[in-house]
Scaffold this active site. Structure first.
Site, short mmCIF file in Angstrom:
data_model
loop_
_atom_site.label_atom_id
_atom_site.label_comp_id
_atom_site.label_asym_id
_atom_site.label_seq_id
_atom_site.Cartn_x
_atom_site.Cartn_y
_atom_site.Cartn_z
N LYS A 95 -0.59 0.98 7.62
CA LYS A 95 0.68 0.30 7.35
C LYS A 95 1.79 1.32 7.17
CE LYS A 95 -0.88 -3.91 5.06
NZ LYS A 95 -0.74 -4.72 3.85
N HIS A 136 5.78 -5.33 -11.72
CA HIS A 136 4.78 -4.26 -11.81
C HIS A 136 4.88 -3.56 -13.16
CE1 HIS A 136 5.22 -3.90 -7.20
NE2 HIS A 136 4.04 -4.45 -7.43
#
Length: 159
Positions: free
Chosen positions: A41, A17
């Site tokens: 989630k 990332h």
């Protein structure tokens, strides 16, 4: 000002990332790391913890800021004044999904998507894989910043 958004869940942030964010920061005046809030989630880390880790991990970049968002990415981009989304691609399978998203985003709002191939060092890397490695006692220290690795070990030992 040329502004771009790098979206994701970042649960947790990995060196893959950070490679994409760092490269994007050299191309744009400002990069906004958008942490998706997905109420359906349950992540390992809370959104607030992910934002804190991302802010620490990107502190050396003067033109990167971290914000959370929910809903449509294009609405977040519009609210931030960003006309571009940056997505890292690890493999062809990523492209299949991300292309559909990019086409929908441009159709909805005119927001462009730029794809960056991931550094080969991180082409296999995902947050899920890192969590699994640490969960089973493996060493993921070369795939996440040190402080993230420490928090992963602590959190996964609690569970």
């Amino acid at each position: 000002m040329r502004r771009a958004v790098c979206p994701g869940s970042f649960d947790p942030v990995t060196n893959g990332h950070l490679d994409i964010v760092g490269r994007a920061s050299r191309l744009f005046d400002e990069v906004i790391v958008g942490v998706l809030i997905n109420h359906s989630k349950t992540g390992l880390f809370t959104v607030e913890e992910r934002i804190e880790m991302l802010r620490q991990a990107t502190a050396s970049y003067g033109n990167v800021r971290v914000e959370s968002f929910h809903g449509l990415l294009v609405d977040f981009c519009r609210a931030q004044g960003a006309a571009v989304v940056i997505k890292g691609l690890r493999a062809v399978s990523d492209f299949d999904y991300e292309l559909q998203m990019a086409q929908m985003n441009i159709g909805l709002s005119g927001v462009e998507t730029l794809f960056m191939p991931t550094n080969p060092l991180y082409s296999f890397l995902s947050s899920s894989l890192v969590k699994d490695v640490v969960k089973w006692g493996g060493d993921a220290s070369s795939y996440v910043p040190d402080f993230v690795g420490e928090r992963l070990v602590t959190r996964l030992r609690q569970n």
